[in-house]
Design a protein around this motif. Structure first.
Motif, short mmCIF file in Angstrom:
data_model
loop_
_atom_site.label_atom_id
_atom_site.label_comp_id
_atom_site.label_asym_id
_atom_site.label_seq_id
_atom_site.Cartn_x
_atom_site.Cartn_y
_atom_site.Cartn_z
N HIS A 103 0.86 -1.18 0.00
CA HIS A 103 0.00 0.00 0.00
C HIS A 103 0.88 1.22 0.00
N HIS A 104 0.68 2.12 -0.99
CA HIS A 104 1.42 3.38 -1.06
C HIS A 104 0.43 4.51 -0.81
N ALA A 105 0.79 5.43 0.08
CA ALA A 105 -0.07 6.58 0.34
C ALA A 105 0.80 7.81 0.52
N TYR A 106 0.45 8.91 -0.15
CA TYR A 106 1.24 10.13 -0.04
C TYR A 106 0.32 11.33 0.12
N GLY A 107 0.80 12.32 0.84
CA GLY A 107 0.05 13.55 1.02
C GLY A 107 -1.07 13.39 2.02
N TYR A 108 -2.12 14.17 1.83
CA TYR A 108 -3.22 14.21 2.77
C TYR A 108 -4.27 13.15 2.46
N ALA A 109 -4.22 12.59 1.30
CA ALA A 109 -5.20 11.58 0.92
C ALA A 109 -4.52 10.24 0.80
N THR A 110 -5.28 9.19 0.95
CA THR A 110 -4.75 7.85 0.88
C THR A 110 -5.31 7.16 -0.36
N MET B 46 -5.21 -9.36 15.80
CA MET B 46 -5.59 -9.52 14.39
C MET B 46 -4.56 -8.80 13.54
N THR B 47 -3.83 -9.54 12.71
CA THR B 47 -2.73 -9.00 11.92
C THR B 47 -3.06 -9.10 10.44
N LEU B 48 -2.84 -8.01 9.72
CA LEU B 48 -3.07 -7.98 8.27
C LEU B 48 -1.77 -8.27 7.54
N GLY B 49 -1.84 -9.15 6.54
CA GLY B 49 -0.65 -9.49 5.77
C GLY B 49 -0.41 -8.49 4.65
N MET B 50 0.01 -7.27 5.01
CA MET B 50 0.23 -6.23 4.01
C MET B 50 1.40 -5.36 4.42
N ASP B 51 2.04 -4.75 3.43
CA ASP B 51 3.11 -3.80 3.65
C ASP B 51 2.62 -2.41 3.29
N VAL B 52 3.09 -1.40 4.03
CA VAL B 52 2.65 -0.02 3.81
C VAL B 52 3.87 0.88 3.66
N GLU B 53 3.86 1.72 2.64
CA GLU B 53 4.82 2.81 2.51
C GLU B 53 4.01 4.09 2.37
N THR B 54 4.18 5.02 3.27
CA THR B 54 3.28 6.16 3.32
C THR B 54 4.01 7.45 3.68
N GLU C 256 7.80 3.30 6.55
CA GLU C 256 7.59 1.92 6.16
C GLU C 256 6.99 1.12 7.32
N ALA C 257 5.96 0.36 7.02
CA ALA C 257 5.30 -0.45 8.05
C ALA C 257 4.86 -1.77 7.44
N ARG C 258 5.06 -2.83 8.18
CA ARG C 258 4.70 -4.17 7.72
C ARG C 258 3.79 -4.84 8.73
N LYS C 259 2.80 -5.52 8.21
CA LYS C 259 1.86 -6.30 9.00
C LYS C 259 1.23 -5.47 10.13
N PRO C 260 0.37 -4.52 9.80
CA PRO C 260 -0.35 -3.78 10.84
C PRO C 260 -1.26 -4.71 11.63
N TYR C 261 -1.44 -4.40 12.91
CA TYR C 261 -2.28 -5.25 13.75
C TYR C 261 -3.13 -4.41 14.70
#
Length: 285
Positions: A3-10, A60-68, A118-123
Protein backbone atom coordinates in the motif's frame (compact mmCIF):
# COMPACT_ATOMS: atom_id res chain seq x y z
CA UNK A 1 -0.06 -6.63 -0.93
CA UNK A 2 1.74 -3.27 -0.80
CA UNK A 3 0.00 0.00 0.00
CA UNK A 4 1.42 3.38 -1.06
CA UNK A 5 -0.07 6.58 0.34
CA UNK A 6 1.24 10.13 -0.04
CA UNK A 7 0.05 13.55 1.02
CA UNK A 8 -3.22 14.21 2.77
CA UNK A 9 -5.20 11.58 0.92
CA UNK A 10 -4.75 7.85 0.88
CA UNK A 11 -4.82 5.85 -2.32
CA UNK A 12 -5.05 2.09 -2.19
CA UNK A 13 -4.42 0.17 -5.38
CA UNK A 14 -5.12 -3.52 -5.80
CA UNK A 15 -3.55 -5.31 -8.75
CA UNK A 16 -5.46 -8.42 -9.74
CA UNK A 17 -4.08 -10.85 -12.29
CA UNK A 18 -6.66 -11.80 -14.90
CA UNK A 19 -6.70 -15.43 -15.93
CA UNK A 20 -8.85 -17.20 -18.51
CA UNK A 21 -11.82 -19.16 -17.25
CA UNK A 22 -11.37 -22.93 -17.43
CA UNK A 23 -13.93 -25.65 -16.86
CA UNK A 24 -12.76 -28.97 -15.47
CA UNK A 25 -13.87 -31.72 -13.16
CA UNK A 26 -12.81 -31.26 -9.53
CA UNK A 27 -10.52 -33.95 -8.15
CA UNK A 28 -9.33 -34.59 -4.58
CA UNK A 29 -5.82 -33.38 -3.67
CA UNK A 30 -3.62 -35.71 -1.65
CA UNK A 31 -2.08 -34.63 1.66
CA UNK A 32 1.42 -34.88 0.17
CA UNK A 33 0.50 -32.46 -2.62
CA UNK A 34 -1.16 -30.10 -0.13
CA UNK A 35 2.03 -30.14 1.91
CA UNK A 36 3.90 -28.62 -1.02
CA UNK A 37 1.58 -25.62 -1.16
CA UNK A 38 2.53 -22.47 0.77
CA UNK A 39 0.71 -19.18 1.15
CA UNK A 40 -0.11 -16.32 3.48
CA UNK A 41 -3.54 -15.34 4.73
CA UNK A 42 -4.64 -11.72 4.40
CA UNK A 43 -5.61 -11.74 8.10
CA UNK A 44 -4.21 -13.79 10.95
CA UNK A 45 -6.09 -14.01 14.27
CA UNK A 46 -4.30 -15.16 17.44
CA UNK A 47 -5.55 -15.78 20.97
CA UNK A 48 -2.86 -15.08 23.58
CA UNK A 49 -3.07 -15.82 27.29
CA UNK A 50 -1.45 -13.22 29.51
CA UNK A 51 1.46 -14.35 31.66
CA UNK A 52 -0.33 -13.29 34.84
CA UNK A 53 -3.66 -14.74 33.67
CA UNK A 54 -5.30 -11.34 34.23
CA UNK A 55 -6.03 -10.66 30.57
CA UNK A 56 -6.89 -12.60 27.46
CA UNK A 57 -5.44 -11.04 24.31
CA UNK A 58 -6.72 -11.32 20.75
CA UNK A 59 -4.45 -10.02 18.00
CA UNK A 60 -5.59 -9.52 14.39
CA UNK A 61 -2.73 -9.00 11.92
CA UNK A 62 -3.07 -7.98 8.27
CA UNK A 63 -0.65 -9.49 5.77
CA UNK A 64 0.23 -6.23 4.01
CA UNK A 65 3.11 -3.80 3.65
CA UNK A 66 2.65 -0.02 3.81
CA UNK A 67 4.82 2.81 2.51
CA UNK A 68 3.28 6.16 3.32
CA UNK A 69 3.82 9.88 3.76
CA UNK A 70 1.01 11.49 5.73
CA UNK A 71 0.44 14.98 7.17
CA UNK A 72 -2.17 15.51 9.90
CA UNK A 73 -3.01 19.05 11.03
CA UNK A 74 -4.12 18.29 14.58
CA UNK A 75 -4.30 15.24 16.87
CA UNK A 76 -6.04 15.24 20.25
CA UNK A 77 -6.39 11.88 22.05
CA UNK A 78 -7.52 11.20 25.59
CA UNK A 79 -9.21 14.50 26.40
CA UNK A 80 -10.51 14.01 29.94
CA UNK A 81 -10.04 15.37 33.47
CA UNK A 82 -9.02 18.83 32.25
CA UNK A 83 -6.16 17.70 30.03
CA UNK A 84 -5.13 15.67 27.00
CA UNK A 85 -3.05 12.50 26.97
CA UNK A 86 -1.62 13.25 23.54
CA UNK A 87 -1.83 16.68 21.94
CA UNK A 88 0.12 17.48 18.78
CA UNK A 89 -0.16 19.58 15.68
CA UNK A 90 1.34 19.13 12.22
CA UNK A 91 2.03 15.42 12.72
CA UNK A 92 3.81 13.77 9.80
CA UNK A 93 4.87 10.23 8.96
CA UNK A 94 7.64 10.13 6.39
CA UNK A 95 9.31 13.15 4.81
CA UNK A 96 10.94 14.58 1.67
CA UNK A 97 14.66 14.80 0.88
CA UNK A 98 16.06 18.35 1.06
CA UNK A 99 19.26 17.76 -0.91
CA UNK A 100 20.71 15.27 -3.37
CA UNK A 101 22.42 12.36 -1.67
CA UNK A 102 20.33 12.47 1.51
CA UNK A 103 20.60 9.12 3.26
CA UNK A 104 17.90 7.58 5.40
CA UNK A 105 17.52 4.00 6.59
CA UNK A 106 20.38 2.88 4.37
CA UNK A 107 18.91 4.35 1.15
CA UNK A 108 20.16 7.40 -0.78
CA UNK A 109 17.59 9.92 -2.07
CA UNK A 110 17.70 12.97 -4.34
CA UNK A 111 16.18 16.35 -3.56
CA UNK A 112 12.39 16.27 -3.64
CA UNK A 113 12.07 12.50 -3.44
CA UNK A 114 9.64 11.03 -0.94
CA UNK A 115 11.22 9.13 1.94
CA UNK A 116 8.30 6.99 3.13
CA UNK A 117 7.38 5.70 6.54
CA UNK A 118 7.59 1.92 6.16
CA UNK A 119 5.30 -0.45 8.05
CA UNK A 120 4.70 -4.17 7.72
CA UNK A 121 1.86 -6.30 9.00
CA UNK A 122 -0.35 -3.78 10.84
CA UNK A 123 -2.28 -5.25 13.75
CA UNK A 124 -5.05 -4.50 16.21
CA UNK A 125 -4.92 -6.21 19.60
CA UNK A 126 -7.67 -6.45 22.21
CA UNK A 127 -7.19 -7.17 25.94
CA UNK A 128 -10.12 -8.51 27.95
CA UNK A 129 -10.64 -9.33 31.61
CA UNK A 130 -13.63 -10.29 33.74
CA UNK A 131 -15.12 -6.81 33.35
CA UNK A 132 -14.89 -6.84 29.56
CA UNK A 133 -12.64 -4.87 27.24
CA UNK A 134 -9.66 -3.55 29.22
CA UNK A 135 -7.79 -2.00 26.31
CA UNK A 136 -6.78 -2.17 22.69
CA UNK A 137 -3.74 -1.14 20.74
CA UNK A 138 -2.76 -0.57 17.12
CA UNK A 139 0.73 -1.13 15.81
CA UNK A 140 2.98 -2.85 13.30
CA UNK A 141 5.04 -6.01 13.41
CA UNK A 142 7.78 -3.99 11.73
CA UNK A 143 8.09 -0.23 11.33
CA UNK A 144 10.70 2.38 10.56
CA UNK A 145 10.75 5.96 9.35
CA UNK A 146 10.46 9.55 10.47
CA UNK A 147 7.80 10.95 12.79
CA UNK A 148 7.54 14.74 12.99
CA UNK A 149 5.25 16.83 15.19
CA UNK A 150 4.71 19.88 17.36
CA UNK A 151 3.84 17.99 20.55
CA UNK A 152 2.64 19.79 23.68
CA UNK A 153 1.40 16.81 25.70
CA UNK A 154 2.69 13.25 25.44
CA UNK A 155 1.77 10.04 27.26
CA UNK A 156 3.97 7.04 26.64
CA UNK A 157 7.64 6.32 26.10
CA UNK A 158 10.26 7.74 23.72
CA UNK A 159 13.33 5.53 23.49
CA UNK A 160 15.77 8.39 22.88
CA UNK A 161 19.29 8.75 24.30
CA UNK A 162 21.16 11.96 25.09
CA UNK A 163 24.96 12.35 25.05
CA UNK A 164 26.73 15.04 27.08
CA UNK A 165 30.06 16.72 26.33
CA UNK A 166 32.00 13.95 28.11
CA UNK A 167 30.55 11.28 25.83
CA UNK A 168 28.35 9.81 28.56
CA UNK A 169 24.94 8.67 27.40
CA UNK A 170 21.64 8.85 29.27
CA UNK A 171 18.17 7.50 28.59
CA UNK A 172 15.77 10.32 27.83
CA UNK A 173 13.33 11.16 30.61
CA UNK A 174 9.87 12.59 30.06
CA UNK A 175 8.88 15.30 32.56
CA UNK A 176 6.26 17.87 33.35
CA UNK A 177 7.13 21.57 33.33
CA UNK A 178 8.51 21.35 36.89
CA UNK A 179 10.90 18.53 36.06
CA UNK A 180 8.90 15.75 37.70
CA UNK A 181 9.38 12.50 35.79
CA UNK A 182 6.16 11.29 34.20
CA UNK A 183 4.94 9.30 31.22
CA UNK A 184 1.48 10.85 31.53
CA UNK A 185 0.88 14.15 29.75
CA UNK A 186 4.56 15.10 29.73
CA UNK A 187 5.53 18.46 28.27
CA UNK A 188 9.36 18.29 28.49
CA UNK A 189 12.17 15.83 27.82
CA UNK A 190 15.76 15.67 29.04
CA UNK A 191 17.88 14.10 31.79
CA UNK A 192 18.10 14.49 35.58
CA UNK A 193 14.41 14.41 36.51
CA UNK A 194 13.40 16.61 39.42
CA UNK A 195 15.30 19.65 38.24
CA UNK A 196 14.26 20.60 34.73
CA UNK A 197 16.30 23.69 33.90
CA UNK A 198 15.58 24.71 30.34
CA UNK A 199 18.77 25.34 28.41
CA UNK A 200 20.72 23.08 30.75
CA UNK A 201 19.29 19.57 31.03
CA UNK A 202 15.84 19.62 29.44
CA UNK A 203 13.69 21.33 26.82
CA UNK A 204 10.04 21.37 25.77
CA UNK A 205 8.82 18.47 23.66
CA UNK A 206 7.99 21.03 20.98
CA UNK A 207 11.77 21.23 20.38
CA UNK A 208 11.87 17.51 19.50
CA UNK A 209 10.54 18.20 16.02
CA UNK A 210 11.46 14.96 14.24
CA UNK A 211 12.63 11.52 15.31
CA UNK A 212 13.46 8.33 13.45
CA UNK A 213 11.41 5.36 14.62
CA UNK A 214 13.30 2.10 14.22
CA UNK A 215 15.89 -0.29 15.58
CA UNK A 216 19.65 -0.48 15.43
CA UNK A 217 21.53 0.02 12.15
CA UNK A 218 18.51 1.36 10.27
CA UNK A 219 16.50 -1.73 11.14
CA UNK A 220 12.81 -2.18 11.74
CA UNK A 221 11.26 -2.14 15.21
CA UNK A 222 8.37 -4.27 16.44
CA UNK A 223 7.62 -1.93 19.35
CA UNK A 224 5.84 0.99 17.67
CA UNK A 225 2.21 1.16 18.82
CA UNK A 226 -0.52 3.33 20.33
CA UNK A 227 -2.65 1.85 23.08
CA UNK A 228 -5.90 2.84 24.78
CA UNK A 229 -6.40 1.36 28.26
CA UNK A 230 -9.16 1.41 30.87
CA UNK A 231 -6.49 1.13 33.57
CA UNK A 232 -2.77 0.50 33.91
CA UNK A 233 -1.81 -2.85 32.39
CA UNK A 234 0.85 -4.75 30.44
CA UNK A 235 1.07 -5.35 26.71
CA UNK A 236 3.26 -8.27 25.71
CA UNK A 237 6.08 -7.79 23.22
CA UNK A 238 5.24 -9.39 19.90
CA UNK A 239 7.77 -12.18 20.44
CA UNK A 240 6.24 -12.91 23.86
CA UNK A 241 9.54 -12.60 25.76
CA UNK A 242 8.77 -9.42 27.72
CA UNK A 243 6.02 -7.00 28.67
CA UNK A 244 5.55 -3.25 28.32
CA UNK A 245 3.79 -1.58 31.25
CA UNK A 246 1.42 1.19 30.16
CA UNK A 247 -0.76 3.64 32.03
CA UNK A 248 -4.44 4.38 31.97
CA UNK A 249 -5.70 6.22 28.92
CA UNK A 250 -3.59 6.77 25.80
CA UNK A 251 -0.04 5.40 25.63
CA UNK A 252 2.28 5.81 22.61
CA UNK A 253 5.43 3.69 22.36
CA UNK A 254 8.07 5.29 20.12
CA UNK A 255 11.23 3.14 19.88
CA UNK A 256 14.22 4.87 18.31
CA UNK A 257 17.95 4.26 18.12
CA UNK A 258 18.65 8.01 17.94
CA UNK A 259 21.32 9.53 20.18
CA UNK A 260 21.06 13.33 20.42
CA UNK A 261 23.74 15.75 21.61
CA UNK A 262 22.34 17.19 24.84
CA UNK A 263 23.96 20.62 24.56
CA UNK A 264 22.70 21.16 21.04
CA UNK A 265 19.24 19.93 21.97
CA UNK A 266 18.69 22.21 24.96
CA UNK A 267 20.00 25.21 23.02
CA UNK A 268 18.11 24.70 19.77
CA UNK A 269 16.26 21.41 19.66
CA UNK A 270 16.12 18.81 16.88
CA UNK A 271 15.41 20.27 13.45
CA UNK A 272 12.24 19.27 11.67
CA UNK A 273 12.60 17.23 8.52
CA UNK A 274 10.97 18.49 5.33
CA UNK A 275 7.37 17.32 5.40
CA UNK A 276 5.77 19.46 2.66
CA UNK A 277 6.35 19.80 -1.06
CA UNK A 278 7.23 23.44 -0.42
CA UNK A 279 10.12 23.41 2.08
CA UNK A 280 9.08 25.49 5.09
CA UNK A 281 12.34 25.28 7.03
CA UNK A 282 13.85 23.20 9.81
CA UNK A 283 11.99 24.92 12.67
CA UNK A 284 8.55 24.63 11.11
CA UNK A 285 5.70 25.38 13.53
Amino acid sequence: MRHHAYGYATLITFCLGMVPVAQAELEPISESVMGDVTGQAFMQVESITGANLTYEYTRMTLGMDVETRVNIDDVQAGQIDGGTDFSAQHVALGHIARVDGEQFNGVTYNEGEVIPFEARKPYIELAEDGAGLAGFRMGFEQARGSVSSHTTSFSGDIGLKFEDNTGAQYDAVLMDGSGVETNKRASHIGISPGSCIQGTNCAPLTDLRSINVGGENNGFTDGFFIGFQREGMDWQSLDGTSAISVGKGVFINLPTDMTVDLENFVSGGVDRLRTHQVDMGTNLF
